[in-house]
Design an enzyme around this catalytic site. Structure first.
Site, PDB file in Angstrom:
ATOM      1  N   GLY A   1       0.789  -1.233   0.000  1.00 48.32           N
ATOM      2  CA  GLY A   1       0.000   0.000   0.000  1.00 48.32           C
ATOM      3  C   GLY A   1       0.818   1.279   0.000  1.00 48.32           C
ATOM      4  N   GLN A   2       2.164   1.130  -0.067  1.00 48.20           N
ATOM      5  CA  GLN A   2       2.979   2.347  -0.077  1.00 48.20           C
ATOM      6  C   GLN A   2       2.684   3.150  -1.340  1.00 48.20           C
ATOM      7  OE1 GLN A   2       7.083   1.191   0.558  1.00 48.20           O
ATOM      8  NE2 GLN A   2       6.400  -0.200   2.157  1.00 48.20           N
ATOM      9  N   ARG A   3       2.823   4.446  -1.178  1.00 49.26           N
ATOM     10  CA  ARG A   3       2.423   5.341  -2.256  1.00 49.26           C
ATOM     11  C   ARG A   3       3.006   4.939  -3.605  1.00 49.26           C
ATOM     12  NH1 ARG A   3       0.062  10.364  -2.379  1.00 49.26           N
ATOM     13  NH2 ARG A   3       0.031  10.582  -0.139  1.00 49.26           N
ATOM     14  N   LYS A   4       4.287   4.589  -3.597  1.00 47.52           N
ATOM     15  CA  LYS A   4       4.933   4.275  -4.878  1.00 47.52           C
ATOM     16  C   LYS A   4       4.417   2.958  -5.487  1.00 47.52           C
ATOM     17  CE  LYS A   4       9.182   1.991  -3.246  1.00 47.52           C
ATOM     18  NZ  LYS A   4       8.920   1.588  -1.899  1.00 47.52           N
ATOM     19  N   ILE A   5       3.820   2.123  -4.666  1.00 50.15           N
ATOM     20  CA  ILE A   5       3.290   0.852  -5.174  1.00 50.15           C
ATOM     21  C   ILE A   5       1.847   1.011  -5.647  1.00 50.15           C
ATOM     22  CG2 ILE A   5       2.956  -1.603  -4.641  1.00 50.15           C
ATOM     23  CD1 ILE A   5       4.953  -1.322  -2.410  1.00 50.15           C
TER      24      ILE A   5
END
Lengths: 188, 282
Positions: A75-79
């Protein structure tokens, strides 16, 4: 399932010898919402050694005579930009929210509404887990539902379920809703 | 109509799945792309991309073939769902096809392929060198081995300097004893003169010994360096054979790469052991 897939590969899909009904579930939400913990909790695995997901995890859970293939994507922004690639042929969306992370309610709401607008998720039922209810600072599910304007969703089934992935409380209730919902859909 | 055809259609498809037109591109694809597939529980995002490429490849191959032979999708489906197709041997033949629709199956095929390549690499190394480098058999890996070698050199240098120091000390003591009666505050100049005059013979041997030792040391150092280079070359080769497209290039710092290398080697070893175990079990 799978009607969206065209051509030969859709034929291949029918070749699978399983009589069991397979259901594809995608598990999304902001980083640190508890998606992987929830996934492991569903699979009855140890939830104490979980690190932030850089890729994705898959677990198959048997429930109500169905095989639920649950895809938990980081769920990290870059993902989050990669989420789209996992939405095809999805039967159900589980969206996880950290109920104690009030500062990011707006952010999580935005991400959810973007998902709801995705073509591949059109009409796909959504279960929202208001996670981390074991924390004292957690907001109640009803409050979160209001903040997310869930009542405005007219094009699909939805449900919000308070839970604690760590203790397991509420998780089974959510799964029951999923199974009932899918069983009903298949009958129609 | 389709059902009557199912037998020859199935036969034809199975034949195709065993033919070079299918086997070569599929095997090539797997061997080229399998290197990022490890047995960690978590999947990398790149797996999805590769799976998609695989789907495209299989679809293209099958479609071309079916067009060529004149099988339509309906016939294909009938044939592949007939009781014949459900036999165990045929299910294995169909595995690479089914993997298009089943990520987990695809992933396990890729992980298996990666292990095979690694074992192959190990075998090739063994054949070429008679035995595996230390790092791939026991716990120690290349870096610690190198460090050990460097430590050996350091020890030798230290020992040599200690010997020289002791020699000189004993020599001074000897001198002091000799000079003890004359004066306690003998200056450097007479001392040097004494040293030169009294022990010219001893001096020459003392000088020669360290020199020969130095020679030996130098030889040893170059030998060790060669050894190290060979190890490096080996490692590179091994990397090339099992990592066709290494995700990380050009090491930014030597310490970083060493840690990474260590991790990778350990993983590889682990994988190899696991596979061996599995193979032996079977």
């Amino acid at each position: 399932m799978g009607e969206a897939q065209k051509g030969l590969l859709s034929v291949v899909e029918k070749l699978k010898g399983t009589t069991e009904q397979e259901v594809r579930i995608v598990l999304l939400g902001l980083d640190n919402a508890g998606k992987t913990t929830l996934l492991k909790s569903l699979a009855s695995e140890d939830v104490n050694t979980i690190t932030p997901t850089q890729g994705f995890n898959i677990k198959s859970v048997a429930s109500h005579g169905m095989k639920l293939n649950v895809w938990d994507i980081g769920g990290q922004r870059k993902i989050r930009a990669f989420w789209k690639k996992y939405l095809e042929n999805t039967d159900l969306l589980i969206y996880v929210i950290d109920s104690a992370d009030k500062k990011r309610f707006e952010e999580t709401g935005l991400e959810l509404s973007e998902l709801i607008d995705e073509e591949n998720l059109k009409g796909v039922p959504v279960l929202i887990f208001a996670n981390k209810q074991d924390l004292a600072t957690a907001s109640p599910a009803s409050e979160i539902a209001e903040g997310l304007n869930l009542h405005t969703y007219r094009d699909r089934e939805w449900q919000i379920q308070a839970c604690s992935a760590v203790s397991g409380e509420g998780v089974q209730d959510g799964m029951n809703w999923i199974c009932n919902n899918i069983a009903n859909r298949k009958k129609k | 109509m389709a059902e009557d055809d199912s037998e020859w259609v199935l036969e034809s498809i199975v034949g195709f799945l065993g033919s070079p037109e299918w086997v070569i591109p599929v095997t090539d694809f797997m061997e080229n792309k399998c290197t990022v597939f490890d047995d960690e529980e978590e999947n990398k995002l790149s797996y999805t991309e590769i799976h998609q490429q695989y789907k495209n490849l299989v679809e293209k191959l099958l479609e071309n073939y079916m067009q060529e032979v004149g099988i339509n999708e309906q016939q294909f489906l009938y044939a592949c769902t007939s009781p014949f197709a459900k036999s165990k041997t045929l299910q294995i033949v169909f595995q690479p096809v089914l993997a298009t629709d089943d990520f987990q199956m695809f992933r396990s095929l890729m992980v298996q392929k990666n292990m095979e390549l690694q074992l192959q690499a190990l075998r090739v190394m063994k054949e070429r060198n008679g035995e595996l480098p230390e790092c791939l058999t026991h716990g120690a890996d290349v870096m610690t081995e190198l460090q050990q070698q460097e430590m050996k050199i350091l020890h030798q240098v230290l020992q040599k300097s200690k010997e020289e120091y002791e020699e000189e000390m004993s020599f001074r003591m000897l001198l002091d004893e000799e000079n003890g009666s004359t004066s306690s505050s003998s200056s450097d100049k007479p001392f040097r003169e004494k040293q030169a005059s009294t022990s010219s013979q001893q001096d020459s041997t003392a000088k020669e010994l360290p020199e020969s030792e130095q020679d030996q040391l130098q030889q040893r150092a170059t030998y060790l360096r060669q050894q190290r280079d060979r190890l490096h070359a080996l490692k590179k080769e091994q990397q090339k054979s099992s990592y066709n497209s290494p995700p990380e290039e050009a090491p930014s710092s030597p310490t970083e790469i060493s840690a990474e290398e260590k991790k990778r080697l350990q993983k590889r070893k682990h994988l190899a052991e696991k596979l061996k175990e599995e193979v032996i079990k079977k």
